[in-house]
Design an enzyme around this catalytic site. Structure first.
Site, short mmCIF file in Angstrom:
data_model
loop_
_atom_site.label_atom_id
_atom_site.label_comp_id
_atom_site.label_asym_id
_atom_site.label_seq_id
_atom_site.Cartn_x
_atom_site.Cartn_y
_atom_site.Cartn_z
N LYS A 1 47.05 27.21 57.12
CA LYS A 1 47.12 28.31 56.15
C LYS A 1 46.40 28.00 54.84
O LYS A 1 45.80 28.88 54.23
CB LYS A 1 48.59 28.63 55.82
CG LYS A 1 49.42 29.11 56.99
CD LYS A 1 49.09 30.53 57.37
CE LYS A 1 50.14 31.21 58.24
NZ LYS A 1 50.43 30.59 59.54
N GLU B 1 52.23 38.57 51.82
CA GLU B 1 53.33 38.80 52.75
C GLU B 1 53.60 37.48 53.46
O GLU B 1 52.74 36.61 53.52
CB GLU B 1 52.93 39.85 53.78
CG GLU B 1 52.05 39.32 54.94
CD GLU B 1 50.66 38.86 54.52
OE1 GLU B 1 50.21 39.24 53.41
OE2 GLU B 1 50.02 38.11 55.29
N SER C 1 47.70 23.75 65.04
CA SER C 1 47.64 24.56 63.81
C SER C 1 48.62 24.11 62.73
O SER C 1 48.38 24.34 61.55
CB SER C 1 47.88 26.03 64.15
OG SER C 1 49.08 26.19 64.88
#
Ligand SMILES: *Cc1c(COP(=O)(O)O)cnc(C)c1O
Length: 394
Positions: A85, A107, A377
Site C-alpha cells: 500500500k 477509504e 503483498s
C-alpha cells in the site's frame, strides 16, 4: 480529460458532474508531475529511505522443494507499513503536496490503506480523514488505533453493511462537497479514471524490480507470475512489467470465500470468475451482482480481498485472455498461511496467502525447472488473531 481512461469497454468515469473538474485537475497534475525530475527524485528518495525499496526477491527453497518447482517471493511484506500500500500512498501523497492540497481523505476496509494514508499524512503534515465502515472499525480495532496515533481522524460509516464499499461511497460523497482543498487518496487500481492509471503507475515499481531481480538471479524471465486480486493494485503492479512477455503466464487469484459455504450455495464469490459487467464507484467493470442487479456482498476471510468490484484493467485482461483469474477458498488460504510460516518462517497476509494457495495447487504439475514469482503483498501479523480462531495452535 486528456485520456479516455478506458481499457477496452471497461473503466471510464461515471461520477457526479461536480467531480469531473477535480478528476481533470488530478489527471493533469499526475501527467505533469510524473514527468517532472524534481517530483520523481523526491518520490524515489522516499521509496528508498522511508519505505525500504527495493524489496527483495527471495527464493523460497523449502517451499520450492515441497512444490516440485521454483518459487520466488516478491517481498512487499517488508515494505514500511507491512504491505504494498505504501508505494501508492507515498506517490499520491506527494502528488497532493505538489498540487498544494493540505487535506487528505481515504477509504479503508481492513485498515491497511487507511493506515498507509495516515502514515503519509503524518509524514507530510496534512490533515487526514479516513472513512471506514462501522463493521470494519470493530473488526480492525488495532489498525484504527494506529491511524489515530498517526494523527488521522477515523470517520465511522454506518450505511449498508459497514464495510469497504460503503466507506468508498461516503468518501466520494465527502469529496464532492469538499473538492477545492481536499485530495482523495484512492487505495486500489479501481474507481473512476484517472485512479486506475495513477495507482498502476505508483505500484509498477513492484514489477519493474521483480523482473530485473529475476533476470539477475536466474538469468531469465519467470515462467509464471501470480498475485492476489482485491481491487487489483498489487496485482497490476507486478503484472505490468510482464504483460508484453508472451511466454510469461500471468495469474490473478481472487478470494472465493469459504468452500463449505460456496458448495452449500452452489456458486462462488470471485468477482472476475462469477461477476457480471456493471458500474461501481465510477468505473465500468466486472462486479458481483445478485440476480436483480444489486451489488452482492462478498465474504472472504481476508478483509483486503472483500470487495465486490475489481479494477477495470483486470476486467480487460480477463476478456483478452492475457491474464488468467482463478478463485482460492478461505480454507486453502489458511493452509497456505500455515505452510509458508512453517517452511520459511514468513507469515504472509491472508490476502497474499490466496496467491500462495493457488501456486501450491500446482504441486506436481510443473517441471522442476519452472520458476514462479508470487507477489507477497503483505505480512500476516494483522491476521494472526483470525488464523488462531480457525486453526488453534495445539
Ligand atoms: C489491500 C491489500 C490487498 C488487496 O488490494 P489490491 O488492491 O488488490 O492489491 C492485498 N494484499 C494486502 C496485503 C493488502 O493489504
Amino acid at each position: 480529460m486528456k485520456q479516455d481512461g478506458r481499457f477496452g469497454e471497461f473503466g471510464g468515469f461515471y461520477v457526479p458532474e461536480v467531480l469531473i473538474p477535480a478528476l481533470e485537475e488530478l489527471e493533469e497534475a499526475f501527467l505533469r508531475f510524473t514527468a517532472d525530475a524534481g517530483f520523481n527524485g523526491e518520490l524515489q528518495n522516499l521509496l528508498k529511505n522511508y519505505a525500504g525499496r527495493p524489496t527483495p526477491l527471495y527464493f523460497a527453497k523449502r517451499l520450492s522443494e515441497l512444490a516440485g518447482f521454483k518459487i520466488y517471493l516478491k517481498r512487499e511484506d517488508l515494505l514500511h507499513g507491512g504491505a504494498h500500500k505504501m508505494n501508492n500512498t507515498l506517490g499520491q501523497g506527494l502528488l497532493a503536496k505538489y498540487m498544494g492540497k493540505k487535506k487528505l481523505i481515504a477509504e479503508t476496509g481492513a485498515g491497511q490503506h487507511g493506515l498507509a494514508t495516515a502514515m503519509v499524512g503524518a509524514l507530510f503534515g496534512m490533515e487526514t480523514k479516513i472513512f471506514m465502515g462501522e463493521t470494519d472499525i470493530e473488526r480492525q480495532s488495532v489498525n484504527v488505533h494506529k491511524m489515530k496515533l498517526c494523527g488521522a481522524e477515523v470517520i465511522g460509516v454506518e450505511g449498508g453493511t459497514g464495510t469497504l464499499k460503503d466507506a468508498i461511497n461516503d468518501a466520494l460523497r465527502y469529496w464532492t462537497a469538499n473538492v477545492s482543498d481536499t485530495f482523495y487518496l484512492f487505495g486500489s487500481a479501481a474507481g473512476p479514471h484517472p485512479y486506475p492509471v495513477i495507482v498502476k503507475h505508483f505500484q509498477s515499481c513492484i514489477g519493474t524490480e521483480a523482473r530485473q531481480q529475476c533476470i539477475e538471479q536466474t538469468g531469465r524471465l519467470p515462467d509464471m507470475v501470480a498475485a492476489c486480486v482485491g481491487g487489483g493494485s498489487n496485482a497490476i503492479g507486478i503484472f505490468s512489467a510482464f504483460l508484453k512477455d508472451k511466454d510469461v503466464q500471468i495469474v490473478g487469484v481472487e478470494a472465493g470465500g469459504s468452500a463449505k459455504d460456496r458448495l452449500a450455495a452452489g456458486h462462488h464469490a470471485a468477482t472476475l470468475a462469477a461477476g457480471k459487467v456493471g458500474i461501481l464507484h465510477g468505473s465500468k467493470t466486472y462486479l458481483l451482482q445478485n440476480d436483480d442487479g444489486q451489488i452482492a456482498e462478498t465474504e472472504s476471510i481476508s478483509a483486503g480481498l472483500d470487495y465486490p468490484g475489481v479494477g477495470p484493467e483486470h476486467s480487460f485482461l480477463k476478456d483478452t485472455g492475457r491474464v488468467k483469474y482463478v478463485p482460492a477458498f478461505d480454507e486453502d488460504a489458511l493452509d497456505a498461511f500455515e505452510l509458508l510460516t512453517k517452511t520459511e518462517g514468513i507469515l504472509p497476509a491472508l490476502e497474499s496467502s490466496h496467491a500462495i494457495a493457488y501456486v501450491m495447487s500446482l504441486k506436481g504439475k510443473l517441471s522442476p525447472a519452472t520458476s514462479v514469482i508470487v507477489n507477497l503483498s503483505g505480512r500476516g501479523d494483522k491476521d494472526v488473531g483470525i488464523v488462531e480462531k480457525y486453526r488453534p495452535v495445539k
